[in-house]
Design a protein around this motif. Structure first.
Motif, PDB file in Angstrom:
ATOM      1  N   SER A 100       0.820  -1.219   0.000  1.00 55.52           N
ATOM      2  CA  SER A 100       0.000   0.000   0.000  1.00 55.52           C
ATOM      3  C   SER A 100       0.854   1.270   0.000  1.00 55.52           C
ATOM      4  N   SER A 130       0.981  -2.139   5.663  1.00 53.21           N
ATOM      5  CA  SER A 130      -0.178  -1.476   6.272  1.00 53.21           C
ATOM      6  C   SER A 130      -0.406  -1.974   7.697  1.00 53.21           C
ATOM      7  N   GLU A 148      -2.940 -13.725   6.361  1.00 50.86           N
ATOM      8  CA  GLU A 148      -2.160 -13.861   5.133  1.00 50.86           C
ATOM      9  C   GLU A 148      -2.070 -15.334   4.761  1.00 50.86           C
ATOM     10  N   ALA A 177      -8.131 -16.502   4.468  1.00 52.69           N
ATOM     11  CA  ALA A 177      -8.759 -15.439   5.269  1.00 52.69           C
ATOM     12  C   ALA A 177     -10.160 -15.840   5.724  1.00 52.69           C
ATOM     13  N   ASP A 197      -7.970  -6.182   2.208  1.00 47.87           N
ATOM     14  CA  ASP A 197      -7.007  -5.978   1.120  1.00 47.87           C
ATOM     15  C   ASP A 197      -6.475  -7.332   0.620  1.00 47.87           C
TER      16      ASP A 197
END
Ligand code: SAM
Length: 277
Positions: A100, A130, A148, A177, A197
């Motif tokens: 990001s 981030s 992740e 996730a 994200d």
């Protein structure tokens, strides 16, 4: 063979970055045509400077990133991501452009400060930029859970967290996730801020799960990255990639969901902020 390569130039991945690059190409082309009207040439040069100058100006006017974030950004930019993918070492293709970066990191950090968040959830950590930016704004007893799926990206992130005084606030959940969200929901966990994200095709599922469970605290906020998807969401639908189509559908579903209110900010590749009504 070394796992790092000379720093490759990041390709533009935001509507503004792509526009600036296209205008740069137009400027180079018109320079080959000395017969063009001067006013047209001037206007195109102005348009290019207007587009190309904004991101550097935002960088200049925004608080500098911490040494730990700068080092993480540098490490991510010099990693041989394409090599890892061709070797089949990673689950999905990863690239340095996923990070990001300074402006978005500082924006998320500000949000954490503004809402005095104590528990943050990140869905899609990559190398941890981030996550670490938000952790820097958390109080000492604050916690950030980062999801992740890629073990190597998680390894890079964990190493970076180990170098930062705020890294101890971050708990990494390695795996899919959606499975992690299920596990967190069953454990009755709840978050003041959630940053989405990860896989664009799963955005709707993340959003629904956050709202259908207590994962999003009653007064919590969701920040969603890439909701402009390089402009694909407002360009002709037949030119969209699968990710562009997924984000266009996500944006529509959020807009029609009466449980929430939201705003899409044209920050970087689009950042949507959502809250329960
Ligand atoms: C755009 S990157 C995240 C960038 C990161 N937030 C940052 O600011 O640097 C997306 C990440 O999501 C991860 N990801 C994709 N699908 C996932 C899934 N189903 N579960 C967990 N992580 C996933 C990818 O491996 C990748 O590292």
């Amino acid at each position: 063979m070394s796992s790092t390569i000379a720093k490759p130039t990041a390709r533009p991945v935001t509507p503004l970055g792509i526009l600036a690059k296209k205008l740069e190409t137009v400027v180079q082309e018109i320079n080959q045509h000395p017969d063009l009207p001067e006013s047209l040439v001037t206007q195109i040069h102005q348009a290019w400077r207007l587009a190309a100058g904004l991101d550097p100006y935002l960088e200049e006017c925004t608080t500098q990133e911490s040494p730990a974030l700068a080092a993480l950004s540098e490490k991510t930019a010099t990693e041989a991501w394409s090599e890892r993918f061709t070797q089949g070492a990673t689950v999905r293709p990863l690239e340095q452009e996923m990070l990001s970066g300074h402006i978005e990191g500082q924006t998320l950090k500000m949000f954490v400060h503004m809402i005095k968040a104590k528990k943050v959830l990140e869905i899609g950590m990559f190398t941890g930029y981030s996550a670490l930016a938000m952790a820097e704004a958390l109080p000492q007893d604050g916690v950030l859970v980062a999801c992740e799926v890629d073990p190597f990206a998680a390894e890079v992130a964990q190493a970076a967290f180990g170098e930062s005084p705020d890294g101890g606030k971050i708990r990494v959940e390695l795996g899919s996730a959606l499975e992690t969200l299920q596990k967190l929901a069953e454990a009755q966990e709840s978050f003041d801020l959630v940053f989405i994200d990860a896989d664009k095709k799963e955005y709707v599922a993340y959003f629904q799960m956050l709202l259908d469970t207590n994962l999003l605290a009653p007064t919590g906020f969701i920040c969603v990255d890439n909701t402009l998807l390089q402009g694909e969401v407002y360009l002709p639908a037949q030119e969209r990639t699968a990710n562009g189509e997924a984000i266009a559908q996500f944006n529509q579903i959020v807009a029609l969901d009466t449980r929430v209110e939201q705003v899409l900010l044209p920050l970087r590749d689009g950042l949507t902020i959502i809250r329960r009504r």
